[in-house]
Write a protein that holds these residues in place. Structure first.
Motif, short mmCIF file in Angstrom:
data_model
loop_
_atom_site.label_atom_id
_atom_site.label_comp_id
_atom_site.label_asym_id
_atom_site.label_seq_id
_atom_site.Cartn_x
_atom_site.Cartn_y
_atom_site.Cartn_z
N GLN A 52 -15.74 50.03 -45.90
CA GLN A 52 -14.39 49.97 -45.35
C GLN A 52 -13.39 50.33 -46.45
OE1 GLN A 52 -13.31 48.62 -42.03
NE2 GLN A 52 -15.32 49.54 -41.75
N VAL A 53 -12.45 51.20 -46.13
CA VAL A 53 -11.38 51.52 -47.09
C VAL A 53 -10.33 50.42 -47.00
CG1 VAL A 53 -9.57 53.16 -47.69
CG2 VAL A 53 -11.79 54.00 -46.89
N VAL A 81 -8.55 56.81 -39.38
CA VAL A 81 -8.85 55.44 -38.93
C VAL A 81 -7.78 55.05 -37.91
CG1 VAL A 81 -9.89 54.84 -41.16
CG2 VAL A 81 -7.47 54.37 -40.78
N PRO A 82 -7.99 53.98 -37.14
CA PRO A 82 -6.95 53.56 -36.19
C PRO A 82 -5.60 53.36 -36.90
CG PRO A 82 -8.98 52.33 -35.83
CD PRO A 82 -9.18 53.12 -37.09
N THR A 85 -4.92 50.21 -38.84
CA THR A 85 -5.68 50.14 -40.10
C THR A 85 -5.05 51.07 -41.13
OG1 THR A 85 -7.65 49.78 -38.77
CG2 THR A 85 -8.01 50.32 -41.08
N ILE A 89 -3.73 50.51 -45.05
CA ILE A 89 -4.28 51.31 -46.16
C ILE A 89 -3.17 52.01 -46.96
CG2 ILE A 89 -5.72 53.35 -46.67
CD1 ILE A 89 -7.59 52.41 -44.38
N PHE A 164 -14.51 52.29 -15.38
CA PHE A 164 -13.55 51.90 -16.42
C PHE A 164 -12.64 50.80 -15.87
CE2 PHE A 164 -15.08 56.05 -17.18
CZ PHE A 164 -15.17 56.18 -18.55
N TRP A 207 -14.43 48.27 -25.42
CA TRP A 207 -13.67 49.16 -26.32
C TRP A 207 -12.36 48.46 -26.66
CZ3 TRP A 207 -15.81 53.50 -28.33
CH2 TRP A 207 -17.00 53.93 -27.73
N SER A 210 -8.76 50.31 -28.44
CA SER A 210 -9.23 51.68 -28.69
C SER A 210 -8.35 52.74 -28.03
CB SER A 210 -10.66 51.82 -28.16
OG SER A 210 -10.65 51.53 -26.78
N MET A 211 -7.40 52.30 -27.19
CA MET A 211 -6.59 53.30 -26.48
C MET A 211 -5.13 53.22 -26.93
SD MET A 211 -8.27 53.13 -22.71
CE MET A 211 -7.51 51.59 -22.32
N GLY A 239 -6.40 61.48 -35.79
CA GLY A 239 -6.87 60.48 -34.84
C GLY A 239 -6.10 60.51 -33.54
N VAL A 245 -5.11 62.04 -27.03
CA VAL A 245 -6.26 61.13 -27.11
C VAL A 245 -7.59 61.80 -26.80
CG1 VAL A 245 -4.92 59.06 -26.58
CG2 VAL A 245 -6.00 60.31 -24.73
N ILE A 247 -10.87 64.22 -26.96
CA ILE A 247 -11.65 64.61 -28.14
C ILE A 247 -11.20 65.99 -28.69
CG2 ILE A 247 -14.00 65.25 -28.88
CD1 ILE A 247 -14.88 62.72 -27.29
N PRO A 248 -10.91 66.99 -27.83
CA PRO A 248 -10.43 68.27 -28.40
C PRO A 248 -9.15 68.10 -29.23
CG PRO A 248 -11.02 68.55 -26.10
CD PRO A 248 -11.08 67.07 -26.38
N VAL A 250 -8.18 65.33 -30.73
CA VAL A 250 -8.49 64.57 -31.94
C VAL A 250 -9.14 65.49 -32.99
CG1 VAL A 250 -9.83 62.64 -32.88
CG2 VAL A 250 -8.65 62.38 -30.70
C1 LIG Z 1 -13.75 54.18 -22.97
C2 LIG Z 1 -13.26 55.51 -23.45
C3 LIG Z 1 -13.67 56.68 -22.82
C4 LIG Z 1 -13.22 57.92 -23.27
N1 LIG Z 1 -13.64 59.06 -22.64
C5 LIG Z 1 -13.24 60.27 -23.11
C6 LIG Z 1 -13.69 61.48 -22.51
O1 LIG Z 1 -14.47 61.46 -21.55
N2 LIG Z 1 -13.25 62.67 -23.02
C7 LIG Z 1 -12.40 62.73 -24.08
O2 LIG Z 1 -12.03 63.83 -24.53
N3 LIG Z 1 -11.95 61.59 -24.67
C8 LIG Z 1 -12.35 60.38 -24.21
N4 LIG Z 1 -11.89 59.23 -24.81
C9 LIG Z 1 -10.95 59.34 -25.93
C10 LIG Z 1 -11.64 59.68 -27.24
O3 LIG Z 1 -12.98 59.26 -27.22
C11 LIG Z 1 -10.93 58.96 -28.39
O4 LIG Z 1 -9.53 59.17 -28.30
C12 LIG Z 1 -11.42 59.49 -29.73
O5 LIG Z 1 -12.82 59.36 -29.85
C13 LIG Z 1 -10.75 58.72 -30.85
O6 LIG Z 1 -11.14 59.28 -32.07
P1 LIG Z 1 -10.53 58.72 -33.42
O7 LIG Z 1 -11.18 59.50 -34.50
O8 LIG Z 1 -9.05 58.66 -33.34
O9 LIG Z 1 -10.97 57.19 -33.46
P2 LIG Z 1 -12.41 56.56 -33.65
O10 LIG Z 1 -13.46 57.39 -33.01
O11 LIG Z 1 -12.25 55.13 -33.23
O12 LIG Z 1 -12.66 56.66 -35.22
C14 LIG Z 1 -12.03 55.81 -36.13
C15 LIG Z 1 -13.04 55.57 -37.24
O13 LIG Z 1 -12.42 54.84 -38.29
C16 LIG Z 1 -13.40 53.99 -38.85
N5 LIG Z 1 -12.71 52.93 -39.60
C17 LIG Z 1 -11.94 51.92 -39.11
N6 LIG Z 1 -11.45 51.19 -40.12
C18 LIG Z 1 -11.89 51.75 -41.28
C19 LIG Z 1 -11.70 51.46 -42.67
N7 LIG Z 1 -10.94 50.44 -43.08
N8 LIG Z 1 -12.33 52.26 -43.59
C20 LIG Z 1 -13.10 53.31 -43.20
N9 LIG Z 1 -13.30 53.64 -41.89
C21 LIG Z 1 -12.70 52.86 -40.96
C22 LIG Z 1 -14.17 53.47 -37.64
O14 LIG Z 1 -15.43 52.98 -38.04
C23 LIG Z 1 -14.27 54.75 -36.80
O15 LIG Z 1 -15.43 55.47 -37.11
C24 LIG Z 1 -12.34 57.98 -24.37
C25 LIG Z 1 -11.93 56.80 -25.02
C26 LIG Z 1 -12.39 55.57 -24.56
C27 LIG Z 1 -11.96 54.31 -25.28
#
Ligand SMILES: Cc1cc2nc3c(=O)[nH]c(=O)nc-3n(C[C@H](O)[C@H](O)[C@H](O)COP(=O)(O)OP(=O)(O)OC[C@H]3O[C@@H](n4cnc5c(N)ncnc54)[C@H](O)[C@@H]3O)c2cc1C
Length: 269
Positions: A52-53, A81-82, A85, A89, A164, A207, A210-211, A239, A245, A247-248, A250
């Motif tokens: 963890q950072v 990261v979220p 968080t 940092i 969901f 989750w 997470s949103m 992020g 929100v 995946i494309p 992000v």
């Molecule tokens: C239930 C659900 C269904 C979804 N379905 C879809 C879908 O069908 N299609 C689509 O396109 N999108 C979908 N999404 C949206 C998409 O999945 C997310 O918006 C996206 O994955 C978020 O990516 P992220 O990198 O911002 O966050 P995350 O994937 O949460 O990555 C954050 C990372 O930070 C790491 N982290 C946290 N704190 C620290 C720290 N202190 N030091 C180091 N690392 C740390 C965590 O371990 C994690 O790996 C969905 C979301 C949810 C919740």
């Protein structure tokens, strides 16, 4: 509309691919993408740290990334990261950025995956899924008909439905036990898709926080965040909390952040 789209998409896809043009996944789920990214980064010489950072500090022309029990030096940093968080940092290097990041709210949800015999569902499930408007008076927000959407998600004569529930307007879901959540989901599925049996497979995934919520004022907040980010050398934020929100979006935010992280300097060997 939906029936026509599904028919067109089906006829244009080959039998082994995803059945609907805009829905794409991996045979073994989304972890495949993460594993491939990690392996590509490692082979390009990027240090992948599982710790963890805790914080970021400036150290001359470099960054010092403070982890649980060590610190590493870096030429550039992508902070993926979220937002809450990230706020912690960057609190020392940019209190302004930290204050704005802290203001982004998050909601949680539960995904309930249920497997049924096909004969226990009256609806044909010939669609990608359904989104339930608030006025319908149901507790579930949406359901994805996974076995219709992607090949190989259920055996023949069985269906997989991912439901969901939760979100910013139903935070109470977080405090319900899994069995209670499943009960709520089954009530709504019985009245929407004519479910009349019990599931043979049940999985509840939580989750939490997470949103990201793009509340009123988010666009203005993002301007301040981008300004504060630009003041930090060789640094990028990535992020779902910022500008999309899906995946494309992000992935795109990661690409922009990576470009920002290397634009200020020649990376040392
Ligand atoms: C239930 C659900 C269904 C979804 N379905 C879809 C879908 O069908 N299609 C689509 O396109 N999108 C979908 N999404 C949206 C998409 O999945 C997310 O918006 C996206 O994955 C978020 O990516 P992220 O990198 O911002 O966050 P995350 O994937 O949460 O990555 C954050 C990372 O930070 C790491 N982290 C946290 N704190 C620290 C720290 N202190 N030091 C180091 N690392 C740390 C965590 O371990 C994690 O790996 C969905 C979301 C949810 C919740």
């Amino acid at each position: 509309g939906e029936k026509k789209r599904v028919k067109q998409a089906n006829s244009s896809c080959d039998a082994s691919g995803a059945r609907y043009g805009q829905f794409v996944s991996f045979k073994h789920g989304m972890q495949t993408l993460i594993d491939a990214l990690e392996s590509r980064l490692r082979s390009a010489g990027v240090l992948v740290v599982q710790d963890q950072v805790r914080s970021l500090q400036r150290d001359g022309s470099q960054w010092q990334v403070v982890l649980g029990n060590q610190a590493i030096r870096a030429d550039g940093v992508v902070l993926g990261v979220p937002a809450s968080t990230a706020a912690t940092i960057v609190s020392t290097v940019s209190p302004n950025l930290s204050a704005e990041l802290k203001m982004i709210e998050f909601a949680g949800a539960a995904v309930v995956s249920l497997g049924f015999d096909q004969q226990d569902v009256s609806h044909s499930l010939r669609a990608a899924g359904m989104i339930i408007p608030k006025v319908a008076g149901k507790r579930i927000l949406a359901a994805s008909f996974s076995s219709s959407k992607f090949p190989g998600r259920a055996p023949p004569d069985a269906v997989l439905i991912r439901t969901f529930i939760g979100g910013a307007l139903d935070m109470g879901i977080a405090s319900l036990a899994d069995e209670e959540v499943v009960k709520e989901v089954l009530i709504d599925l019985r009245t929407t898709i004519g479910l009349h049996g019990n599931p043979s497979i049940v999985q509840v995934d939580r989750w939490h926080r997470s949103m990201p919520q793009y509340n009123i004022g988010h666009v203005e907040r993002m301007k301040k965040i981008r300004q504060a980010e630009a003041q930090l050398q060789s640094f990028g934020l990535a992020g779902s909390a910022y500008e999309g929100v899906g995946i494309p979006q992000v992935i795109q935010s990661g690409q922009i952040a990576a470009a920002n992280a290397i634009k200020d300097q020649a990376i040392s060997e």
